[in-house]
Design a protein around this motif. Sequence first.
Motif, short mmCIF file in Angstrom:
data_model
loop_
_atom_site.label_atom_id
_atom_site.label_comp_id
_atom_site.label_asym_id
_atom_site.label_seq_id
_atom_site.Cartn_x
_atom_site.Cartn_y
_atom_site.Cartn_z
N ILE A 149 -4.72 -3.82 -2.30
CA ILE A 149 -6.20 -3.39 -2.06
C ILE A 149 -7.02 -4.73 -2.18
O ILE A 149 -7.78 -4.91 -1.52
N ASN A 180 -7.46 1.59 2.28
CA ASN A 180 -7.03 0.41 2.48
C ASN A 180 -6.16 0.27 3.91
O ASN A 180 -6.34 -0.65 4.74
N ASP A 200 0.90 -1.33 0.09
CA ASP A 200 0.03 -0.09 -0.09
C ASP A 200 0.97 1.18 -0.01
O ASP A 200 0.65 2.05 -0.76
#
Length: 124
Positions: free
Chosen positions: A65, A118, A13
């Motif tokens: 994700i 996320n 991420d």
Amino acid sequence: MARLFNPIRLRLDRMGIALSALCAVHCVLSIVLVSALGLSGGFLADPDLHRIGLVLATLIAGVAIGWGALRHRMAAPFVIAMTGLSFMGGALAVEHGPQEAVLTIIGVALVSLGHILNLRQHRC
């Protein structure tokens, strides 16, 4: 076992956010350099560079994700990121220039937002 993979997802991420920012800087910088300095834009406008960027963004967003969506059962980060990837893909269909930059910047902003959401879901 799930705890073992969480640091990997978190790194993905963060990498996705960093790559999104780098892509946005590339778009703005290439337009400024090409128009202000009259450069041909060879490397900066290379369609292969943009295709590779889209593939990397898709892989990182898909894994990080997608993995997060399965884990925390929230569709919003996934939907937002996939919408962003669609904008990025659409940017490949137009000529290099302001239209492409706008589509790409919208796309990377949405992908980055998906990664941020996320990450926030991970902390909840």
